[in-house]
Design a protein around this motif. Structure first.
Motif, mmCIF file in Angstrom:
data_model
loop_
_atom_site.group_PDB
_atom_site.id
_atom_site.type_symbol
_atom_site.label_atom_id
_atom_site.label_comp_id
_atom_site.label_asym_id
_atom_site.label_seq_id
_atom_site.Cartn_x
_atom_site.Cartn_y
_atom_site.Cartn_z
ATOM 1 N N GLU A 154 0.538 -0.687 -0.295
ATOM 2 C CA GLU A 154 0.361 0.078 0.438
ATOM 3 C C GLU A 154 0.741 1.715 -0.101
ATOM 4 O O GLU A 154 0.858 2.277 -0.696
ATOM 5 C CB GLU A 154 -0.850 -0.532 1.272
ATOM 6 N N ASN A 155 2.282 1.235 0.454
ATOM 7 C CA ASN A 155 2.618 2.544 0.858
ATOM 8 C C ASN A 155 4.340 2.321 0.870
ATOM 9 O O ASN A 155 4.628 0.935 1.792
ATOM 10 C CB ASN A 155 1.878 3.311 1.853
ATOM 11 N N LEU A 156 5.206 2.574 0.510
ATOM 12 C CA LEU A 156 6.280 3.027 1.549
ATOM 13 C C LEU A 156 7.565 3.953 1.586
ATOM 14 O O LEU A 156 6.984 4.994 1.234
ATOM 15 C CB LEU A 156 7.877 1.865 -0.787
ATOM 16 N N GLU A 157 7.336 3.833 2.785
ATOM 17 C CA GLU A 157 8.094 5.720 3.227
ATOM 18 C C GLU A 157 9.187 5.324 3.334
ATOM 19 O O GLU A 157 9.748 4.962 4.562
ATOM 20 C CB GLU A 157 7.322 5.689 4.338
ATOM 21 N N TRP A 158 10.281 6.018 3.039
ATOM 22 C CA TRP A 158 11.915 5.508 3.306
ATOM 23 C C TRP A 158 11.869 6.135 4.359
ATOM 24 O O TRP A 158 10.941 8.140 4.548
ATOM 25 C CB TRP A 158 12.463 6.914 1.654
ATOM 26 N N ASN A 178 13.507 2.932 -7.288
ATOM 27 C CA ASN A 178 11.925 2.513 -7.326
ATOM 28 C C ASN A 178 11.118 1.473 -7.309
ATOM 29 O O ASN A 178 10.581 0.611 -7.310
ATOM 30 C CB ASN A 178 11.228 4.469 -6.893
ATOM 31 N N PRO A 179 11.892 1.832 -9.099
ATOM 32 C CA PRO A 179 11.398 0.499 -10.076
ATOM 33 C C PRO A 179 12.239 -1.128 -9.745
ATOM 34 O O PRO A 179 10.776 -1.482 -9.608
ATOM 35 C CB PRO A 179 12.251 0.787 -11.509
ATOM 36 N N THR A 180 12.776 -0.990 -8.712
ATOM 37 C CA THR A 180 12.955 -1.919 -8.366
ATOM 38 C C THR A 180 12.172 -2.866 -7.478
ATOM 39 O O THR A 180 11.914 -4.011 -6.714
ATOM 40 C CB THR A 180 14.195 -2.358 -7.904
ATOM 41 N N ILE A 181 11.101 -1.550 -6.683
ATOM 42 C CA ILE A 181 10.671 -2.231 -5.785
ATOM 43 C C ILE A 181 9.487 -3.307 -5.680
ATOM 44 O O ILE A 181 9.094 -3.684 -4.944
ATOM 45 C CB ILE A 181 10.028 -0.569 -4.794
ATOM 46 N N LYS A 182 8.739 -2.822 -7.065
ATOM 47 C CA LYS A 182 7.863 -3.446 -7.928
ATOM 48 C C LYS A 182 8.599 -5.115 -7.783
ATOM 49 O O LYS A 182 7.880 -6.053 -7.609
ATOM 50 C CB LYS A 182 8.071 -3.327 -9.245
ATOM 51 N N LYS A 185 9.037 -6.639 -3.272
ATOM 52 C CA LYS A 185 7.289 -5.961 -3.083
ATOM 53 C C LYS A 185 6.598 -6.968 -3.313
ATOM 54 O O LYS A 185 5.413 -7.638 -2.594
ATOM 55 C CB LYS A 185 6.744 -4.490 -3.305
ATOM 56 N N THR A 186 6.500 -8.161 -4.433
ATOM 57 C CA THR A 186 5.450 -9.333 -4.729
ATOM 58 C C THR A 186 6.349 -10.396 -4.359
ATOM 59 O O THR A 186 5.552 -11.301 -3.179
ATOM 60 C CB THR A 186 6.256 -9.534 -5.901
ATOM 61 N N ARG A 187 7.757 -10.125 -3.882
ATOM 62 C CA ARG A 187 8.583 -11.361 -2.694
ATOM 63 C C ARG A 187 8.090 -11.353 -1.223
ATOM 64 O O ARG A 187 7.633 -11.856 -0.948
ATOM 65 C CB ARG A 187 10.455 -11.227 -3.406
ATOM 66 N N ILE A 188 8.100 -10.020 -0.776
ATOM 67 C CA ILE A 188 7.255 -9.794 0.906
ATOM 68 C C ILE A 188 5.827 -9.780 0.722
ATOM 69 O O ILE A 188 5.539 -10.391 1.842
ATOM 70 C CB ILE A 188 7.101 -8.192 0.649
ATOM 71 N N GLU A 189 4.946 -9.928 -0.608
ATOM 72 C CA GLU A 189 3.888 -9.998 -0.707
ATOM 73 C C GLU A 189 3.517 -11.174 -0.367
ATOM 74 O O GLU A 189 2.970 -12.139 0.741
ATOM 75 C CB GLU A 189 3.278 -9.227 -1.036
#
Length: 463
Positions: A154-158, A178-182, A185-189
């Motif tokens: 939902e949100n990423l706060e640096w 930021n593009p690598t967050i995608k 994020k899937t891995r952590i989800e």
């Protein structure tokens, strides 16, 4: 010698005819021709509202999600190489019927910047460390015994914007990271969804609890009475999140049986239980207990009722020494072996019934079997009296009140904050039992008794 023998025989006949004790020879009614103990057990339904505290789900999830949660060692594909660690416990809160999950993370990475011109690699790399709080939002459900979730970032706060220092100057690299967050994020989800799934797996706990509950236990030593609950099916509604807890309604379909004499022989098979999804569940427990009294045990109890009692008219009296019971044509045959003014066995018939006030099994519409009545009319007409029959009938009963009260008493520990495992608690109430019906088998009287109540199961403080 011949004269002496005739004299002795004559004396014997005289003694027999003058004796106050007469022999009755009535024809014994044969039992019914069934050979197997087969009867239809009534089905009971137990509703189990289950609650799981969000705090417990949080505790269990933190056990499964620890340390390194994402790693990317290839810098050439996207100019970024990352490792992501969980740095503090994951926090769960409820928000509009969904789970809000916050994970504090530490990111260690390398970023590559520069260009390639005329075949010359002019890239450089810089290492960076930064921290962030990642917020996820998740729906909660239940499938195949396990808690399910659908988690989305939902949100990423640096804590501070990602940057590297080059020649003493901070250069923002947010556009690279930021593009690598995608990717992570899937891995952590997926990690969170798997952790929640593993955290609340109802199958082993529920089946182990049911296996324990299905073992026969003795509820009355004096009457050798046993109780057994045999689960057959399980139902469950979908999980809902509200007021810091996850709730679902579980229903147990089972048979309940009370036997007198030998313990029930049914065996619970865990592998045969299937969890079925339903949309709704009744709140009340509806229980039907089959109170089974074998004829031998019922006979022994009724024989005790006759001890020390005489039945008769004036000097003509009899004492019942033994009672035997069996069934024939859906009626009860009562055989009374007696001594006194008459010797022998008389046979009565009656219809078994239940007294809800005294909680006794008794025999209604009791009468002498025709052949017995004929024999009494010939040898002891006074015994055929309705008054004596009524007194005998009053003793042809046995109480199951103590059995029911003892059974209810023995069930109370399972309804008063009972904890089959750490962090799991069972509470409930059970109303009084009411008579339903009586059935006869080839060697048992079965009284079906109905009861109702409420039960709830709570998971709180699970370790």
């Amino acid at each position: 010698m011949k004269t002496l023998l005739i004299s002795l025989l004559g004396s014997g006949l005289l003694l027999t005819s003058c004796s106050t004790s007469k022999r009755i020879n009535a024809l014994k009614p044969e039992p019914g021709n069934t050979t197997d103990v087969v009867y239809q057990k009534s089905t009971s339904f137990i509703s189990l509202p289950v609650t799981v505290a969000v705090a417990d789900l949080e505790t269990q999830t933190n056990k499964f999600v620890n340390g390194l949660v994402y790693e990317d060692n290839n810098i050439k594909d996207d100019d970024v190489m990352l490792k992501v660690w969980k740095t503090a416990p994951i926090k769960f809160t409820e928000k509009n019927g969904r789970l809000q999950i916050v994970i504090p993370v530490k990111v260690n990475g390398q970023v590559r910047y520069g260009t390639t011109a005329m075949g010359i690699d002019m890239h450089d790399t810089r290492e960076f460390d930064l921290a962030a709080n990642i917020t996820f939002n998740s729906s909660i459900g239940l499938k195949n015994w396990q808690m399910t979730s659908d988690t989305k970032l939902e949100n990423l706060e640096w804590t501070e914007s990602p940057s590297v220092t080059v020649a003493g100057k901070k250069i923002p690299v947010t556009y690279l990271i930021n593009p690598t967050i995608k990717l992570f994020k899937t891995r952590i989800e997926n990690e969170l969804d798997n952790a929640i799934k593993e955290s609340v797996n109802l199958k082993p706990q529920v089946l182990d609890a049911l296996q324990t509950m299905s073992k026969p236990f003795k509820v009355n030593e004096q009457y050798e009475t046993w109780f057994q609950m045999m689960p057959t099916e399980l139902y469950v509604t979908d999980a809902k999140l509200s007021k810091k807890q996850i709730t679902m309604n579980m229903g147990l379909k089972c048979t309940m049986e009370t036997t007198v004499g030998q313990p029930p022989k049914g065996a619970f098979k865990k592998e045969s239980i299937v969890l079925k999804a339903v949309s709704a569940m009744p709140e009340k427990v509806n229980a039907v207990v089959a109170a089974v009294s074998t004829y031998s045990s019922a006979s022994a109890m009724i024989t005790k009722n006759f001890q020390g009692q005489e039945f008769g008219d004036g000097k003509r009296k009899v004492v019942v020494q033994k009672v035997d019971l069996w069934s024939k044509d859906n009626k009860m045959i009562v055989a009374l072996e007696m001594t006194g003014s008459i010797n022998g066995t008389i046979y009565l018939t009656g219809i078994p019934n239940y007294n809800a006030v005294t909680k006794e099994i008794f025999f209604d519409q009791m009468d002498y079997i025709l052949d017995t009545k004929s024999a009494l009319m010939r040898t002891a007409n006074w015994m055929a009296s309705g008054i004596i029959l009524k007194k005998i009938q009053e003793n042809c009963r046995y109480s199951i009140k103590e059995n029911l009260e003892e059974g209810k008493k023995n069930m109370q520990p399972y309804l008063n904050n009972y904890s089959p495992m750490a962090g799991v608690y069972l509470n409930g109430t059970l109303d009084d039992f009411e008579f339903d019906k009586i059935e006869l088998t080839n060697n048992a009287i079965i009284a079906f008794i109905k009861g109702s109540g409420k039960i709830n199961l709570k998971v709180d403080g699970m370790k």
